[in-house]
Design an enzyme around this catalytic site. Structure first.
Site, PDB file in Angstrom:
ATOM      1  N   ASN A  62       5.691 -41.885 -26.744  1.00 20.40           N
ATOM      2  CA  ASN A  62       7.020 -42.169 -26.192  1.00 20.40           C
ATOM      3  C   ASN A  62       8.094 -41.334 -26.876  1.00 20.40           C
ATOM      4  OD1 ASN A  62       6.641 -43.990 -24.137  1.00 20.40           O
ATOM      5  ND2 ASN A  62       6.805 -45.798 -25.452  1.00 20.40           N
ATOM      6  N   THR A  63       7.809 -40.912 -28.106  1.00 24.57           N
ATOM      7  CA  THR A  63       8.805 -40.107 -28.829  1.00 24.57           C
ATOM      8  C   THR A  63       9.193 -38.878 -28.013  1.00 24.57           C
ATOM      9  OG1 THR A  63       7.919 -40.885 -30.923  1.00 24.57           O
ATOM     10  CG2 THR A  63       9.276 -38.883 -30.995  1.00 24.57           C
ATOM     11  N   GLY A  69      19.211 -39.010 -29.599  1.00 20.51           N
ATOM     12  CA  GLY A  69      19.278 -38.457 -30.944  1.00 20.51           C
ATOM     13  C   GLY A  69      18.753 -39.415 -31.991  1.00 20.51           C
ATOM     14  N   VAL A 103      -8.795 -44.718 -31.453  1.00 17.33           N
ATOM     15  CA  VAL A 103      -9.281 -45.575 -32.532  1.00 17.33           C
ATOM     16  C   VAL A 103      -9.573 -46.944 -31.934  1.00 17.33           C
ATOM     17  CG1 VAL A 103      -8.701 -46.639 -34.737  1.00 17.33           C
ATOM     18  CG2 VAL A 103      -8.019 -44.278 -34.263  1.00 17.33           C
ATOM     19  N   ARG A 147      22.737 -52.282 -25.096  1.00 17.79           N
ATOM     20  CA  ARG A 147      21.876 -52.106 -23.920  1.00 17.79           C
ATOM     21  C   ARG A 147      21.639 -53.434 -23.225  1.00 17.79           C
ATOM     22  NH1 ARG A 147      17.447 -47.748 -26.257  1.00 17.79           N
ATOM     23  NH2 ARG A 147      18.866 -45.988 -26.089  1.00 17.79           N
ATOM     24  N   HIS A 207      11.907 -50.688 -21.480  1.00 18.52           N
ATOM     25  CA  HIS A 207      12.041 -49.478 -22.282  1.00 18.52           C
ATOM     26  C   HIS A 207      11.411 -49.569 -23.662  1.00 18.52           C
ATOM     27  CE1 HIS A 207      13.591 -45.744 -23.629  1.00 18.52           C
ATOM     28  NE2 HIS A 207      14.429 -46.263 -24.499  1.00 18.52           N
ATOM     29  N   GLU A 253       7.317 -48.034 -33.557  1.00 18.05           N
ATOM     30  CA  GLU A 253       7.499 -49.102 -32.569  1.00 18.05           C
ATOM     31  C   GLU A 253       6.429 -50.188 -32.667  1.00 18.05           C
ATOM     32  OE1 GLU A 253       8.073 -47.662 -28.567  1.00 18.05           O
ATOM     33  OE2 GLU A 253       8.321 -49.684 -27.761  1.00 18.05           O
ATOM     34  N   ARG A 277      17.517 -53.138 -29.484  1.00 18.08           N
ATOM     35  CA  ARG A 277      17.516 -51.903 -30.268  1.00 18.08           C
ATOM     36  C   ARG A 277      18.707 -51.036 -29.883  1.00 18.08           C
ATOM     37  NH1 ARG A 277      16.158 -46.859 -29.550  1.00 18.08           N
ATOM     38  NH2 ARG A 277      14.845 -47.090 -27.703  1.00 18.08           N
ATOM     39  N   GLY A 319      19.191 -44.496 -30.438  1.00 18.85           N
ATOM     40  CA  GLY A 319      19.179 -43.579 -31.588  1.00 18.85           C
ATOM     41  C   GLY A 319      18.526 -44.167 -32.821  1.00 18.85           C
TER      42      GLY A 319
END
Ligand code: ADP
Length: 465
Positions: free
Chosen positions: A56-57, A63, A170, A297, A399, A429, A439, A442
Site C-alpha cells: 500500500n505504501t 507525504g 510467509v 478524515r 482506506h 500498518e 489516522r 501523512g
C-alpha cells in the site's frame, strides 16, 4: 530518473538456510527495517508475497509528517513535537496509545534526517487535515511520496545487496521447542513449494487488512459494501501469523474511510489530501460547501456520506493543479474535469452555475480576509479565481485499518498477558494503536519509517543479548 530504476528480486534458488532476521512484507515499514538492519551489521532477508514490491505504501500520495525538522526551519515553520503529538491525539479521538504516539512524534525529525543520509530528500512541505502547521514532507518535485520512497529505498537496498524475494508468502512463524523464542519461518514460493528458513528474529511488516472482505465482514460488517483503496495483498496475513503464537490484537473495529476517492471506474483512485491541503474545496450537488475540508478524515467522510448522493466534487484552480504533481496523472487518465469558465464547469458537473459562482465568491472572500466564517477552515486557504477551473468527483472508500497487533514502543509483539514474544517484532500498518480512531494524512508513511527503523534497532539489541 526514478522511473527507469528496476529492482531485480532474488530468485528462490538464492535462498540461504539462515539469516539474522526475516522481514515479512516489502512495503515502507519492511524496506526501512531492512535498510536499518543492514546498516547495523545484521543479515536481513525480506519476503514479499506479491509480484510487485511496495504494498500500500506505493499508493501513498501526500507525504510524510514530521515536526521540528530542518526542512521546516528552511521553510520558516517553527514547530514543536508536543503540538504534533497533541493534534494527532485529538484527531485520533484521544484513543491513540500514548506511548506509541510519544515515541512516534518525537522521532519523526530523526527519521527525516536519516532518510536524507540515504539520499532520500523530502524538501517540500504541504499540510493535511487536523494539522495546524505544514508538517507533510514530500519531494521537491511534489511527486507522490509512496512510489518515490519505495524506489529510493530499493536503490539503497540493491547497493547493499539485501536479499528481497517477491511472490514468496510467509505462511508460518516457528518457535523453538521450549516455545521461548522465534527460531524460523515457513514460506511458500511462486510454485507453491514450501521452504523453511532459520532466523533469530522476525519483523512483521505485512500491512493492514483493508482489502480483506472476510475480516471486514468479521469486524465491521457495516462497512463491507464500501470499495477499497488498498492493493489486493492487504489481507491481514500478519495478524493470523502473530495470533498463532499467542499475540494480542487491538482496536480491530477501527477502520478509516478516506473521504476523497474517485471510484467511477473499475479502478479506484485515491485523490490525496494534499489537494485539499493546497486549497481545493468540496461542494455538494447544490454547489455549496458543506464541511471544513481539512477537518479529520472521519469528519469529512461522515459529512459526504450524509449527503443525498453520498458523493461530492473537489473544486480547485490552476495553482493547486501545479502544486500537486499527481493531478497531472489523474487528468491524463480522465479523472479531472476542466473548464474555461465557472459556468462551463457547473454545466459539466451538473450543478447550478449561479450557485457555484456564489460559492466561489464567498470562498475567495474568506481566503482574502483569512476568515472562513462558514466552516472555520484555517489551513490550505487559496483563492479559486482564474480559469482553468477543475473538478473531481469523489466519494468515501475503505482506506486504512487502525487496529492490528498489540506492540509496544519498542515494536515488541505482546501476548495476551502483555508479555513480549521473544524475537517477534512488528511495524507499520500491521500494528494497532498509534492512530486512535482516525489516522491523520501523512502519519502512515511517517509510522513506517519511524517504527521500521525502531524494529531493526530493537532486533539488533535483542541479538546482542
Ligand atoms: P506498510 O505501510 O505497513 O509498510 P504495506 O501495505 O506498504 O504496509 O506493505 C506490506 C506488504 O506486506 C505488502 O506488500 C504485502 O503484500 C506484504 N505481505 C502481506 N502478507 C504477507 C505474507 N504473508 N508474506 C509476505 N508478504 C506479505
Amino acid at each position: 530518473m526514478a522511473d527507469k530504476f528496476y529492482f531485480e528480486p532474488y530468485k528462490i534458488e538464492q535462498l540461504q538456510a539462515s539469516y539474522d532476521v526475516a522481514i515479512i512484507g516489502a512495503g515502507g515499514a519492511g524496506l526501512t527495517a531492512a535498510l536499518q538492519a543492514v546498516e547495523l551489521g545484521l543479515k536481513p532477508v525480506v519476503f514479499e508475497k506479491m509480484e510487485r514490491l511496495g504494498g500500500n505504501t506505493n499508493r501513498a500520495s501526500s507525504g510524510m509528517n514530521a515536526s521540528e525538522t530542518s526542512v521546516q526551519l528552511k521553510h520558516g515553520v517553527i514547530d514543536d513535537f508536543k503540538d504534533f503529538y497533541q493534534e494527532t491525539y485529538v484527531g485520533g479521538g484521544k484513543l491513540n496509545d500514548p506511548k506509541l504516539l510519544e515515541y512516534f512524534a518525537s522521532h519523526t525529525s530523526q527519521a527525516i534526517a536519516w532518510l536524507q543520509e540515504q539520499g532520500i530528500r523530502l524538501d517540500d512541505l504541504t499540510i493535511t487535515g487536523a494539522m495546524s502547521k505544514p508538517r507533510t514532507h514530500r519531494p521537491a518535485s511534489t511527486a507522490p511520496i509512496g512510489a518515490f520512497m519505495i524506489t529510493n529505498l530499493l536503490k539503497q537496498l540493491q547497493q547493499k545487496q539485501v536479499a528481497i524475494f517477491n511472490q514468496t508468502k510467509v505462511i508460518e512463524l516457528m518457535m523453538d521447542d521450549a516455545k521461548q523464542k522465534i527460531c524460523g519461518i515457513k514460506l511458500e514460493d511462486a510454485d507453491q513449494k514450501i521452504h523453511q528458513v532459520e532466523v533469530k528474529a522476525v519483523i512483521l511488516a505485512s500491512g493492514g487488512f483493508g482489502a480483506s472482505q472476510e475480516l471486514m465482514n468479521k469486524y465491521r460488517p457495516d462497512l463491507a459494501h464500501y470499495k477499497t483503496t488498498n492493493h489486493e495483498g492487504a489481507t491481514g496475513d500478519g495478524l493470523a501469523l502473530a495470533t498463532a503464537l499467542g499475540a494480542q490484537l487491538r482496536d480491530m473495529d477501527l477502520i478509516q474511510i478516506h473521504p476523497t476517492v474517485q471510484q467511477d471506474n473499475p479502478h479506484v483512485y485515491l485523490i490525496g489530501e494534499a489537494v485539499r491541503g493546497e486549497g481545493a474545496i468540496l461542494i455538494n450537488q447544490d454547489a455549496k460547501r458543506f464541511v471544513n475540508e481539512l477537518a479529520t478524515r472521519k469528519i469529512v467522510s461522515n459529512a459526504i456520506s450524509a449527503l443525498e448522493q453520498k458523493s461530492a466534487y473537489l473544486i480547485f484552480g490552476e495553482e493547486v493543479f501545479k502544486r500537486v504533481q499527481a493531478l497531472a496523472f489523474y487528468a491524463h487518465i480522465g479523472l479531472v474535469i476542466q473548464a474555461q469558465s465557472i459556468s462551463q464547469l457547473a454545466k459539466q458537473i451538473n450543478v447550478d452555475a449561479t450557485k457555484l459562482e456564489n460559492t466561489l465568491t464567498t470562498w475567495n472572500q474568506a481566503v482574502d480576509s483569512n476568515n472562513d466564517s462558514q466552516f472555520g477552515r484555517t489551513t490550505g486557504l487559496r483563492v479559486i479565481k482564474q480559469a482553468p477551473y477543475y473538478a473531481i468527483h469523489i466519494a468515501p472508500a475503505i482506506h486504512y485499518t487502525m487496529g492490528g497487533i498489540h506492540a509496544d514502543q519498542y515494536t515488541r509483539v505482546l501476548d495476551e498477558n502483555g508479555t513480549p514474544i521473544a524475537g517477534l517484532y512488528a511495524a507499520g500498518e500491521v500494528v494497532g494503536g498509534l492512530h486512535g480512531n482516525n489516522r491523520i494524512g501523512g502519519n502512515s508513511i511517517a509510522e513506517t519509517v519511524v517504527f521500521g527503523r525502531q524494529a531493526a534497532i530493537q532486533v539488533a539489541r535483542y541479538l546482542q543479548n
